[in-house]
Motif scaffolding. Structure first.
Motif, PDB file in Angstrom:
ATOM      1  N   HIS A  30       0.839  -1.216   0.000  1.00  0.00           N
ATOM      2  CA  HIS A  30       0.000   0.000   0.000  1.00  0.00           C
ATOM      3  C   HIS A  30       0.874   1.266   0.000  1.00  0.00           C
ATOM      4  CE1 HIS A  30      -3.653   2.283   1.460  1.00  0.00           C
ATOM      5  NE2 HIS A  30      -2.673   3.138   1.700  1.00  0.00           N
ATOM      6  N   LEU A  31       1.854   1.283   0.875  1.00  0.00           N
ATOM      7  CA  LEU A  31       2.684   2.487   1.006  1.00  0.00           C
ATOM      8  C   LEU A  31       3.555   2.701  -0.237  1.00  0.00           C
ATOM      9  CD1 LEU A  31       3.630   2.229   4.789  1.00  0.00           C
ATOM     10  CD2 LEU A  31       1.991   3.780   3.740  1.00  0.00           C
ATOM     11  N   HIS A  32       4.019   1.626  -0.832  1.00  0.00           N
ATOM     12  CA  HIS A  32       4.801   1.771  -2.075  1.00  0.00           C
ATOM     13  C   HIS A  32       3.918   2.360  -3.176  1.00  0.00           C
ATOM     14  CE1 HIS A  32       8.689   0.258  -0.965  1.00  0.00           C
ATOM     15  NE2 HIS A  32       8.166  -0.826  -0.427  1.00  0.00           N
ATOM     16  N   ASP A  33       2.660   1.920  -3.239  1.00  0.00           N
ATOM     17  CA  ASP A  33       1.724   2.475  -4.226  1.00  0.00           C
ATOM     18  C   ASP A  33       1.492   3.957  -3.964  1.00  0.00           C
ATOM     19  OD1 ASP A  33       1.278   0.311  -5.803  1.00  0.00           O
ATOM     20  OD2 ASP A  33      -0.614  -0.294  -4.877  1.00  0.00           O
ATOM     21  N   ALA A  34       1.332   4.285  -2.668  1.00  0.00           N
ATOM     22  CA  ALA A  34       1.070   5.688  -2.304  1.00  0.00           C
ATOM     23  C   ALA A  34       2.267   6.563  -2.676  1.00  0.00           C
ATOM     24  CB  ALA A  34       0.776   5.782  -0.801  1.00  0.00           C
ATOM     25  N   VAL A  35       3.466   6.049  -2.456  1.00  0.00           N
ATOM     26  CA  VAL A  35       4.678   6.819  -2.800  1.00  0.00           C
ATOM     27  C   VAL A  35       4.765   6.981  -4.317  1.00  0.00           C
ATOM     28  CG1 VAL A  35       7.219   6.736  -2.825  1.00  0.00           C
ATOM     29  CG2 VAL A  35       5.959   6.222  -0.721  1.00  0.00           C
TER      30      VAL A  35
ATOM     31  N   GLY B  25      -5.978  -3.084  -1.428  1.00  0.00           N
ATOM     32  CA  GLY B  25      -6.361  -2.065  -0.437  1.00  0.00           C
ATOM     33  C   GLY B  25      -6.200  -0.635  -0.911  1.00  0.00           C
ATOM     34  N   TYR B  26      -5.042  -0.327  -1.495  1.00  0.00           N
ATOM     35  CA  TYR B  26      -4.790   1.052  -1.932  1.00  0.00           C
ATOM     36  C   TYR B  26      -5.792   1.460  -3.010  1.00  0.00           C
ATOM     37  CZ  TYR B  26      -2.368   5.198  -3.636  1.00  0.00           C
ATOM     38  OH  TYR B  26      -2.078   6.481  -3.990  1.00  0.00           O
ATOM     39  N   GLY B  70       7.137  -6.872  -9.055  1.00  0.00           N
ATOM     40  CA  GLY B  70       7.529  -8.065  -8.309  1.00  0.00           C
ATOM     41  C   GLY B  70       7.074  -8.073  -6.858  1.00  0.00           C
ATOM     42  N   ARG B  71       6.256  -7.072  -6.475  1.00  0.00           N
ATOM     43  CA  ARG B  71       5.748  -7.036  -5.096  1.00  0.00           C
ATOM     44  C   ARG B  71       4.538  -7.946  -4.951  1.00  0.00           C
ATOM     45  NH1 ARG B  71       5.805  -1.383  -5.351  1.00  0.00           N
ATOM     46  NH2 ARG B  71       3.543  -1.376  -5.238  1.00  0.00           N
ATOM     47  N   GLN B  72       4.408  -8.516  -3.747  1.00  0.00           N
ATOM     48  CA  GLN B  72       3.235  -9.320  -3.437  1.00  0.00           C
ATOM     49  C   GLN B  72       2.102  -8.378  -3.067  1.00  0.00           C
ATOM     50  OE1 GLN B  72       2.946 -13.185  -2.500  1.00  0.00           O
ATOM     51  NE2 GLN B  72       3.967 -12.820  -4.443  1.00  0.00           N
ATOM     52  N   ARG B  73       0.907  -8.667  -3.551  1.00  0.00           N
ATOM     53  CA  ARG B  73      -0.229  -7.797  -3.251  1.00  0.00           C
ATOM     54  C   ARG B  73      -1.470  -8.646  -3.036  1.00  0.00           C
ATOM     55  NH1 ARG B  73      -0.810  -3.388  -7.677  1.00  0.00           N
ATOM     56  NH2 ARG B  73       0.222  -2.348  -5.949  1.00  0.00           N
ATOM     57  N   ARG B  74      -2.250  -8.249  -2.023  1.00  0.00           N
ATOM     58  CA  ARG B  74      -3.485  -8.986  -1.713  1.00  0.00           C
ATOM     59  C   ARG B  74      -4.638  -8.331  -2.466  1.00  0.00           C
ATOM     60  NH1 ARG B  74      -3.649 -13.975   0.986  1.00  0.00           N
ATOM     61  NH2 ARG B  74      -5.770 -14.310   1.644  1.00  0.00           N
TER      62      ARG B  74
END
Lengths: 237, 114
Positions: A30-35, B25-26, B70-74
């Motif tokens: 989430h925080l990486h997306d926000a950044v 979530g984001y 390459g990040r894991q995401r739910r």
């Protein structure tokens, strides 16, 4: 900065390790997306803003703790009833074994002390059983709360009182069983037949210990859930 | 918008945000901001306990996926039960908001008689 924030949130959720790991990964993502969505070219500033927008990690942890608290409280109710039933089974098995023991006798150990302890044992056990079932029915009939409201705290307080009574009565009953076994052992002397009653007594102690451990774990969760959840509830729900 | 106004409606808001398709979530938070034109600007961490609770209740399902980076995401998606719950909550809300509208319009007429 992001990894540290996620690590601290995971540490706040250590009451549930699988949840803690999952939330850590979700929050990092989430925080990486926000950044990435932040227009600023300064990454440190963008990370700070992302973390600020995410909110207080203790408040988030408290919200997770409320859900876990509800699950665990109901679990404690089931454990209280199950452990009381297990102690009853162990007591019955021990009494039945005394009847077929080669050494000693099935007759009461005799003496005023034994009579008093036996009375305490019975009263304490039935108190534990009745209050345990009452607590189970009480908490099972309550609505699952979303947040730790005042009513919810009151209900948890009542359930805790019932649970504490059950645990105290169960400990008294198990202690009485221990005293009665010791009196019987002192009167008849040691023989191999006493191994099974001692094992059953150990099982009873184990049952009481399991209940106390679950209650302790739930009490800790209650502290976490209550830390800021009410403030959060008023602000957001 | 006042946080108090959202009381009891977060579940519906999150379900509505997921009604257009699975999201992480984001993306759910962004969708809520977008659809409410910024009125529901919640602290972003709010969303996760709600998502987990809705999943536990069987209204959402989730699974891990891997991003291009390459990040894991739910990723969360509504279940049939979730769709039914949203339909019910939407109907209740429309009835409630209609009644409030009618009440407010009525009081305005009462306060300012012709």
């Amino acid at each position: 900065m992001i990894a540290e924030f996620a690590r601290r949130l995971a540490a706040e959720l250590d009451f549930d390790p699988p949840l803690s790991q999952r939330v850590r990964r979700e929050v990092e993502d989430h925080l990486h997306d926000a950044v990435a969505a932040d227009p600023s070219s300064d990454r440190s500033d963008a990370e700070r803003r992302a973390i600020a927008r995410f909110g207080d990690l203790r408040v988030v942890a408290a919200r997770f703790a409320v859900a876990a608290l509800v699950r665990q409280t109901r679990g404690v109710a089931v454990v209280a009833v199950a452990m009381t039933a297990a102690v009853f089974a162990a007591m019955q098995a021990r009494v039945a074994w005394y009847g077929v023991m080669a050494c000693g006798t099935a007759a009461p150990t005799g003496g005023a002390l034994a009579e008093v302890v036996l009375l305490v044992d019975r009263l304490a056990f039935w108190l534990a059983a009745l209050v345990g079932v009452a607590g189970w029915l009480y908490i099972g009939s309550r609505r699952v709360p979303v947040v730790l409201t005042r009513d919810c705290r009151l209900q948890l307080g009542r359930f805790s009182a019932l649970c504490l009574t059950t645990a105290a009565a169960l400990v008294a009953s198990v202690t009485s069983d221990g005293v009665l076994t010791a009196l019987r052992l002192a009167r008849t002397g040691w023989c191999a037949d006493f191994v099974l009653p001692l094992l059953l007594l150990g099982a009873e102690i184990g049952c009481a210990a399991v209940l106390l451990a679950r209650m302790r774990r739930t009490a800790r969760l209650r502290r976490i859930a209550g830390s800021k959840a009410t403030v959060w509830a008023v602000r957001l729900e | 918008m006042e946080g108090q106004m959202l009381k009891g409606h977060l579940d519906m808001i999150v379900l509505a945000a997921l009604s257009s398709g699975p999201a992480h979530g984001y993306a759910v938070i962004e969708e809520i901001k977008r659809r409410s034109t910024g009125a529901f600007d919640l602290p972003e961490g709010t969303i996760y306990p709600v998502l987990h609770r809705l999943e536990e209740a069987g209204l959402l399902a989730s699974k891990w996926s891997t991003t291009d980076a390459g990040r894991q995401r739910r990723v969360y998606a509504m279940t049939r039960r979730g769709e039914r719950a949203l339909r019910q909550q939407r109907a209740t809300w429309m009835q409630f908001s209609g009644a409030v509208h009618a009440l407010l319009d009525g009081s305005r007429r009462w306060n300012h008689p012709a």
